[in-house]
Every structure is written in C-alpha cells, then in structure tokens.
Write a protein that holds these residues in place. Structure first.
Motif, PDB file in Angstrom:
ATOM      1  N   ILE A 164      -2.458   7.031   9.038  1.00 14.81           N
ATOM      2  CA  ILE A 164      -2.179   6.648   7.745  1.00 14.81           C
ATOM      3  C   ILE A 164      -0.804   7.606   7.435  1.00 14.81           C
ATOM      4  O   ILE A 164       0.297   7.159   6.810  1.00 14.81           O
ATOM      5  N   LYS A 186     -12.242  -6.683  -2.303  1.00 14.60           N
ATOM      6  CA  LYS A 186     -13.469  -5.967  -1.682  1.00 14.60           C
ATOM      7  C   LYS A 186     -13.069  -4.708  -0.852  1.00 14.60           C
ATOM      8  O   LYS A 186     -13.774  -3.479  -1.184  1.00 14.60           O
ATOM      9  N   HIS A 187     -12.074  -4.905   0.006  1.00 14.50           N
ATOM     10  CA  HIS A 187     -11.643  -3.565   1.026  1.00 14.50           C
ATOM     11  C   HIS A 187     -11.155  -2.701   0.065  1.00 14.50           C
ATOM     12  O   HIS A 187     -11.252  -1.470   0.219  1.00 14.50           O
ATOM     13  N   ILE A 188     -10.115  -3.101  -0.748  1.00 14.99           N
ATOM     14  CA  ILE A 188      -9.028  -1.884  -1.293  1.00 14.99           C
ATOM     15  C   ILE A 188     -10.034  -1.319  -2.527  1.00 14.99           C
ATOM     16  O   ILE A 188      -9.701  -0.119  -2.837  1.00 14.99           O
ATOM     17  N   ILE A 229       0.158  -6.016   2.172  1.00 13.75           N
ATOM     18  CA  ILE A 229      -0.874  -7.157   2.382  1.00 13.75           C
ATOM     19  C   ILE A 229      -0.641  -8.286   1.547  1.00 13.75           C
ATOM     20  O   ILE A 229      -0.069  -8.401   0.626  1.00 13.75           O
ATOM     21  N   MET A 247      -4.576 -11.677   4.710  1.00 13.45           N
ATOM     22  CA  MET A 247      -5.912 -11.237   4.012  1.00 13.45           C
ATOM     23  C   MET A 247      -6.316 -12.374   3.071  1.00 13.45           C
ATOM     24  O   MET A 247      -5.356 -12.688   2.356  1.00 13.45           O
ATOM     25  N   ARG A 283       0.014  -7.189   6.987  1.00 14.45           N
ATOM     26  CA  ARG A 283      -1.514  -7.706   7.249  1.00 14.45           C
ATOM     27  C   ARG A 283      -1.623  -8.811   6.105  1.00 14.45           C
ATOM     28  O   ARG A 283      -1.268  -8.860   5.194  1.00 14.45           O
ATOM     29  N   ILE A 297       0.827  -1.221  -0.147  1.00 12.07           N
ATOM     30  CA  ILE A 297      -0.120  -0.046   0.000  1.00 12.07           C
ATOM     31  C   ILE A 297       0.874   1.266  -0.030  1.00 12.07           C
ATOM     32  O   ILE A 297       1.293   2.064   0.926  1.00 12.07           O
ATOM     33  N   SER A 354     -11.252 -10.928   0.086  1.00  4.31           N
ATOM     34  CA  SER A 354     -11.577  -9.685   0.999  1.00  4.31           C
ATOM     35  C   SER A 354     -10.575  -8.459   0.466  1.00  4.31           C
ATOM     36  O   SER A 354     -10.914  -7.106   0.745  1.00  4.31           O
ATOM     37  N   HIS A 355      -9.391  -8.760   0.403  1.00  2.00           N
ATOM     38  CA  HIS A 355      -8.536  -7.813  -0.128  1.00  2.00           C
ATOM     39  C   HIS A 355      -9.215  -6.959  -1.292  1.00  2.00           C
ATOM     40  O   HIS A 355      -9.056  -5.704  -1.261  1.00  2.00           O
ATOM     41  N   VAL A 402     -10.937   1.921  -0.079  1.00  5.61           N
ATOM     42  CA  VAL A 402     -10.015   2.937   0.382  1.00  5.61           C
ATOM     43  C   VAL A 402      -9.002   3.087  -0.735  1.00  5.61           C
ATOM     44  O   VAL A 402      -7.978   4.063  -0.528  1.00  5.61           O
TER      45      VAL A 402
END
Lengths: 282, 282
Positions: free
Chosen positions: B281, B175-177, B139, B168, B166, B117, B172-173, B180
C-alpha cells in the motif's frame, strides 16, 4: 568512555549509533542473548565488540534496552556487578515495576529509570537508525533517587542526543503512557485482526486500502515479544483505557443504530481539535 | 476540453491540478456552493474560472467531488442538463446509494461511478495537491452501465493521473470499503476521544505521545462534514465492522483480564503478517 548496551535492537542499536557519533573515543560493547543480533550489530558497525554480562564491572554507562519482563532481573544483576561510578539507564516502556524491584538495592543511586518516547514499528539491530531520539521526549522517573553526579552525566548524554526531558513519578508514567501508547497498539492490532479475518474470504479487500488504513494499522506490525510483557506489566492501567475505548466505540455504534447522525457529527467535531495537539508531536 | 469540477476541495482541487497539467488547453470551471472555496481555488490557480450548475450543459467532463449526501441530488441535476457527449464522474466514498438513485435515469450511460482510494486528512482547496492520485487505486463500479466511448475517455484520464483500475459492483464496494477505510476512521476518532477525555484532567499527557500515537489517531483530524454522510449512507456495513471490531477488543481485554498472555502474544503474532500486505500500500 566504556559503554555497554544490553539488547542491541532498535532502541539499543540507535543509542549505540548516536553515542559513537558524540563520543568517538568510546568503546561500545554489545550484550545480547541472541547471537545473530550480536553478529548483525557488529556487521552494521553498531558496536565495537560483543561481550558478556560480567563485563559491566568496569563500565561507565550501561544501557538496558530489552523486553520489559527480562529487564527487571537483568537490572538487578547489573546493579550487583557495577562499580560506584557506573550509570545504568533502563529504556523500557513501563517504569513502576522496575523501579519497585530495585527500590532498596544498594546501588539504586546508580540507576536512572528512563523511557525514550521514540521508536518505529520495526525491531532488531537492522532497525537501528541515527538520530532516532532527536527532538523526542525522554521521560525520567523518580530522578531524585539517582545520584546527582550520574543525573548530570545522563542529562549531558540526552542533550547530545537532542532530547527534551520530562520528569514524572513511575506510577503516573505507567498510567499516562497506557493512553498515548499502549492503547494505540491494541486498537491497531485489533483493527488489523478485524480486517484480516474479513480478508480470508474477500481476497481483494486490500486493493481498496489506502494510506489512511495503513497509518491506522501501522502499529500492528510491532513485535509481540516486546509488547506482550509491556501489556502484562501495565495490565491494570491498560484495562482501564481499553474499557473506556470500548465504551466510546459502543456509544458511537449506538448513535449510528439510532440514526442520530447529528450527534455522530458532533462527536467527530469535538475530537477534531486533536489536530492542534498532534502538530506538536510530528 | 471543457471541464467542470463540482466541489473544489481536496479531491476536486487535486483532480483540477493534474487535469490542467495533462490537458493544458482545457478550461477548468469550478462550481462550489461555498464562495470562499471558489475564491481560494481561483487564487491558488486550481481553476480557470468559477461557474454555476447551469454551465455543465456544454461540458466534456464533469467531476463531482462533494459530500456523499449532497452528491446524489447533484448528480441527478447534472445528468438532467448535460449533452450526449458529456462524461460525468462521481468521486464519492460510497457507491451503492448513488448508483441506485440514477439507475433508470435517461442519461445513466453518461455517468461513471468511481472512488479514488486517495486523500489526506485535510480538506478544502488549500489541501489540493498535484499527483494525489499517482500510483493509487481507482475503483470503478458497474462499469457496464457507462457508454463504451465514455469509459474509454475516463480510462485515458485515469491513466494520465497514474492510477490503477479495479472494477467492482457497488454493493461489494461499500461492504469492503467499510473495513479498510470507514472503520479506520471510527477507530481513530474514538481513540482520539478516549485520550482527549483523559487529558482534560491530565494536562501533560500529550508530552508523552510519540509518532505511534500520532499515526494511529491521524484520521481523527478528518472533516465531520465529509464523514458523517459517508457513515450514514454506509450505515449497515459499518455497523457490521464495528460489531466485529468491538468484539475483538473485548476478547483481547478478556485475555488480559484472565492473565492469558500466551494468547495475547499469539493474537499479535497472527496479526503481524499485515506487514506484507501493507508493503503493497505505502
């Protein structure tokens, strides 16, 4: 020089710091309806003393830096009180309503309608910083309605602050600023909201956020007390920008739904030339 | 250590710089289908030499840092060629499709699916910088499918780079990314588009833009060649985030249309607590 700053937060406090630097002999009086702000401003050395609205009677320079809904009534009261030599500058982010409100005031020529394109997402006296205005733009609206001698005085001050000047009518100011400032705030707030809503169920989501997200959502830290009246005063212009922004987002979404990624590419490529424009800003 | 970096742009080039710093004895070979990039990377000292895909046969570490549509086919080819001891890391921004594509590959255990990230809005070898990854999140997806010894090797490298890890699953990676990172890019591109469209008739509009606009629209400088395949691979998740974002914008617009500025205030106030999250962050 006898200076009165009404609203001693980020904008007013930063003016105070630079004015003191360039006019060390001046007395800077802070006026604010929040006692904690005044005490903090004294403690931080932003102002020499705190005062009341009545004090502006013998002022050389009054700067009004309060939320734009409060600004209109305040400006009228200030104009009612001041002497002939006083220059009054309003620094609010909307200009049409305030200009209209004092258009026929007997002291209209003592007033300069200005908008410094400068700030941060922080607020209050602790947010005040030196040289906030250096190399930034000061937009001056309907300059012809300000007395020539007071225009000169204002320009000298802005030159000391290191600002470049742009002249504009108040209506155009409000229309354009809706695009390059007000819309950015809404897009940022709603982006923050969208992600926060998701985060309620997905606690780890912010571990995945990087500097790109932080940059895009930075303005969502801004003060609702400052921004709500701006959105209210510039409602029609902002609704127009929001309509166009939502329409562009819907169009982009449709392209993705249709799997038209060639056009998705072109959409981004067309917007890429914003690079050259942004180089002039930062 | 024999290191091969495929795609020697911002991400690959920045890996090269840090790897050379921590493993000065290593040989870093750059592989890129763009000759100018390879020449530039040599000139900048990012790589020791340029090579071909065939060269990965005796590699200790292969890093794949190419647009995500190219990455899948490339990873398969690399896995087909490497020896048993080779660690292959893919650094792409989507993880589900690439993990699925090699799920049953004989060399699956040589592969680590990762996503740093970190990045900037710039691209190409000139954009590579030292310590891009320091204090950033890496990640790692479906770590259990990577050989234990190669996991250890990867973690040692990431520790040298100063990254926090992290774990994962790939689904899920993605979906979440989408929330954000991917959505931020679209909101930024469309904000840039909306203002540029307006600017065509209003040449002076950018004189009025400040650092807030610059920050919100920064990601609109990003590379369409990199982002189009990301949007394509993560289409369903992104469409979900876009739907929610547009719905939030429409709701905000309705509040303004109804002159419900109390609720406008509350909307912003609720989102303000993103402050505390962003502090983690930047």
């Amino acid at each position: 020089m006898n200076i009165h700053i009404i609203g001693i937060g980020l904008i007013g406090g930063s003016f105070a710091l630079d004015l003191k630097a360039f006019y060390p002999q001046s007395k800077i009086v802070g006026i604010d309806n929040c006692k904690e702000h005044l005490e903090k401003a004294m403690e931080l050395g932003l102002i020499d003393e705190s005062g009341e609205l009545e004090d502006v009677v013998d002022s050389d320079l009054v700067i009004i830096a309060v939320p734009v809904d409060v600004g209109i009534g305040l400006l009228k009261k200030v104009l009612d009180k001041i002497g002939d030599h006083t220059l009054v500058i309003d620094a609010g982010s909307t200009k049409e309503k305030i200009c209209t409100a004092v258009a026929t005031h007997l002291k209209r020529r003592n007033f300069l309608a200005a908008h410094p394109i400068s700030g941060t997402e922080f607020s209050g006296p602790e947010a005040a910083i030196s040289e906030l205005y250096r190399n930034k733009t000061m937009i001056i609206c309907e300059v012809e309605k300000t007395a020539f001698k007071l225009q000169e005085k204002a320009l000298e001050i802005f030159r000391h602050l290191g600002m470049r000047i742009r002249y504009m009518d108040a209506k155009s100011h409000d229309k354009h600023i809706a695009y390059v400032s007000h819309l950015s705030h809404i897009s940022s707030f709603m982006l923050g909201k969208t992600v926060l809503e998701k985060e309620r169920n997905e606690r780890d989501i912010f571990d995945m956020a990087g500097s790109g997200f932080a940059s895009t959502v930075r303005l969502a830290k801004s003060s609702p007390a400052m921004w709500t009246p701006i959105f209210q005063q510039n409602r029609e212009n902002i609704l127009e920008t929001l309509t166009e922004y939502i329409s562009n987002l819907n169009q982009f979404k449709s392209l993705m739904e249709e799997n038209n990624f060639e056009e998705v590419y072109r959409e981004m490529e067309k917007t890429n030339h914003i690079k050259s424009i942004l180089n002039g800003i930062n």
